[in-house]
Write a protein that holds these residues in place. Structure first.
Motif, PDB file in Angstrom:
ATOM      1  N   PRO A   1       0.834  -1.211   0.000  1.00  0.00           N
ATOM      2  CA  PRO A   1       0.000   0.000   0.000  1.00  0.00           C
ATOM      3  C   PRO A   1       0.863   1.254   0.000  1.00  0.00           C
ATOM      4  O   PRO A   1       2.007   1.223   0.466  1.00  0.00           O
ATOM      5  N   VAL A   2       0.306   2.331  -0.509  1.00  0.00           N
ATOM      6  CA  VAL A   2       1.081   3.566  -0.616  1.00  0.00           C
ATOM      7  C   VAL A   2       1.535   4.052   0.751  1.00  0.00           C
ATOM      8  O   VAL A   2       2.570   4.719   0.869  1.00  0.00           O
ATOM      9  N   ALA A   3       0.792   3.731   1.803  1.00  0.00           N
ATOM     10  CA  ALA A   3       1.130   4.148   3.167  1.00  0.00           C
ATOM     11  C   ALA A   3       0.580   3.119   4.141  1.00  0.00           C
ATOM     12  O   ALA A   3      -0.304   2.341   3.803  1.00  0.00           O
ATOM     13  N   HIS A   4       1.086   3.147   5.377  1.00  0.00           N
ATOM     14  CA  HIS A   4       0.602   2.199   6.391  1.00  0.00           C
ATOM     15  C   HIS A   4      -0.557   2.761   7.191  1.00  0.00           C
ATOM     16  O   HIS A   4      -1.216   2.014   7.915  1.00  0.00           O
ATOM     17  N   THR A   5      -0.826   4.062   7.074  1.00  0.00           N
ATOM     18  CA  THR A   5      -2.011   4.670   7.682  1.00  0.00           C
ATOM     19  C   THR A   5      -2.578   5.705   6.735  1.00  0.00           C
ATOM     20  O   THR A   5      -1.864   6.245   5.878  1.00  0.00           O
TER      21      THR A   5
ATOM     22  N   LEU B   1       5.543  10.031  -8.907  1.00  0.00           N
ATOM     23  CA  LEU B   1       5.429   8.854  -8.053  1.00  0.00           C
ATOM     24  C   LEU B   1       4.394   7.903  -8.638  1.00  0.00           C
ATOM     25  O   LEU B   1       3.273   8.304  -8.929  1.00  0.00           O
ATOM     26  N   LEU B   2       4.782   6.660  -8.786  1.00  0.00           N
ATOM     27  CA  LEU B   2       3.900   5.602  -9.294  1.00  0.00           C
ATOM     28  C   LEU B   2       3.693   4.600  -8.172  1.00  0.00           C
ATOM     29  O   LEU B   2       4.660   4.137  -7.559  1.00  0.00           O
ATOM     30  N   VAL B   3       2.439   4.262  -7.878  1.00  0.00           N
ATOM     31  CA  VAL B   3       2.151   3.281  -6.827  1.00  0.00           C
ATOM     32  C   VAL B   3       2.049   1.895  -7.458  1.00  0.00           C
ATOM     33  O   VAL B   3       1.425   1.716  -8.504  1.00  0.00           O
ATOM     34  N   GLY B   4       2.669   0.921  -6.788  1.00  0.00           N
ATOM     35  CA  GLY B   4       2.820  -0.411  -7.363  1.00  0.00           C
ATOM     36  C   GLY B   4       1.617  -1.332  -7.241  1.00  0.00           C
ATOM     37  O   GLY B   4       1.759  -2.463  -6.776  1.00  0.00           O
ATOM     38  N   HIS B   5       0.457  -0.853  -7.655  1.00  0.00           N
ATOM     39  CA  HIS B   5      -0.687  -1.755  -7.825  1.00  0.00           C
ATOM     40  C   HIS B   5      -0.526  -2.390  -9.208  1.00  0.00           C
ATOM     41  O   HIS B   5      -1.105  -1.936 -10.200  1.00  0.00           O
ATOM     42  N   HIS B   6       0.290  -3.439  -9.264  1.00  0.00           N
ATOM     43  CA  HIS B   6       0.742  -3.945 -10.558  1.00  0.00           C
ATOM     44  C   HIS B   6      -0.376  -4.498 -11.418  1.00  0.00           C
ATOM     45  O   HIS B   6      -0.264  -4.517 -12.646  1.00  0.00           O
TER      46      HIS B   6
END
Length: 350
Positions: free
Chosen positions: A95-99, A117-122
């Motif tokens: 997830p992009v963050a833990h909270t 910034l790219l978030v790794g929801h592949h």
């Protein structure tokens, strides 16, 4: 064409997979490994790149073209902010963050600085989802009415023995697995505005859920149901049907999603279609036209890396932004809240 220099932070399973893909790519090369664990030294030696114990140490020594953050969840925001500070594009594993609060802090800074910034929801890079979005966008199904989804699989005992925290709150399938499904459903059916849920721990007896029944309302008015369980001996999950990760056995006769509209339905990932033509009378008394949409199989992690290279060079905007990643996290949090409270949770309230 310039070969991009990419550093990988995190030498765990997913970090090693990213390294393999970088080494197989013609567009980029591995320039550094960042991990304080002693075991990382062996991997750095094997790949022939310098090892740093922190991102601060990396940036003091060199300026990579991009960084892949495959660190533990609680380090994602800290690592992303370090990359933003040094003007280096980053791929942040989900997830992009833990909270939620930390995710909101990252979002505010990233958007203010125009960070790449790219978030790794592949799975967003899956050829299966790309084709499904195309068919839905063409209107072949008509106006979307309903979606039925499932992620039913059986995690063995050693999965929990290896990491006892998975038996505690936060270690269940809602927070670990459901975030993938939310990303998929949002990309296919649009925004999720409200959720309800019932959770059970009756099978394993852990302090965390093992099975969840979820109800979803989409902004379009479409409704969805989703069954999630890590103790169900069943093959109706993305991993066991999509054939994108060959570590999992797969079953071509199973689907994990069915999306239905006013003109037809699409089963995913088999891509089986049942539909009425535009000028055809629609009735449950009348037979459907049937077809199977053609697919080109592709590794979504490989496609994600190629996309990240385009993002680094300014040739593409991130397919999954920090805002998207945070939204997925918000909806998963809403499901957890709904399961605990028994109430309808409006996702915009988070």
């Amino acid at each position: 064409m310039t070969t991009l220099r990419i550093a990988v932070a995190g030498a765990g399973l997913i970090g090693r997979r990213h390294i393999e893909l970088i080494q197989a790519s013609n567009a980029c090369q591995l320039c550094a490994l960042v991990d304080p664990a002693p075991a990382a030294a062996e991997l750095a030696a094997a790949t022939g790149v310098p090892l740093y114990t922190s991102l601060a140490q990396l940036f003091a020594a060199q300026q990579p073209d991009g960084v892949i953050l495959a660190t533990p969840n609680h380090l994602h925001v800290e690592g992303a902010l370090a990359c933003v500070e040094h003007g280096v594009p980053a791929l942040i594993e989900k997830p992009v963050a833990h909270t939620l609060d930390e995710g909101k802090r990252l979002l505010a800074i990233a958007e203010q600085r125009g960070a790449r910034l790219l978030v790794g929801h592949h799975r967003a890079h899956s050829a299966i989802l790309e084709k499904a979005r195309e068919l839905i966008g063409e209107g072949l199904l008509g106006k979307l009415v309903a979606v039925m989804g499932s992620a039913l699989f059986y995690k063995p005992d050693d999965y929990f023995d290896a990491a006892p925290w998975r038996r505690q709150a936060g270690g269940g399938p809602v927070l670990i697995n459901m975030i993938h499904e939310i990303g998929n459903l949002r990309s296919l059916c649009g925004e999720i505005v409200a959720v309800q849920a019932q959770a059970s721990s009756a099978t394993r007896g852990f302090a965390v859920e093992d099975s969840v029944a979820i109800s979803l309302r989409f902004a379009s008015g479409a409704l969805g149901t989703f069954l999630l369980s890590d103790t169900a001996a069943c093959a109706r999950s993305w991993e066991q049907t999509a054939r994108e990760n060959l570590d999992y056995p797969s079953y071509a006769d199973e689907d994990c999603y069915v999306i239905a509209g006013t003109r037809g339905s699409l089963s995913i990932p088999s891509m089986r279609l049942k539909y009425y033509e535009q000028d055809q009378d629609r009735s449950w008394w009348k037979p459907f036209n049937t077809a199977v949409a053609p697919l080109d199989q592709a590794d979504p992690l490989q496609r994600q890396l190629a996309h990240f290279c385009d993002v680094i060079q300014g040739r593409a905007e991130p397919l999954v932004t920090v805002r998207d990643g945070l939204r997925n996290l918000q909806i998963v949090e809403a499901i957890s809240q709904a399961a605990h409270s028994g109430q309808l949770v409006l996702t915009e309230s988070l």
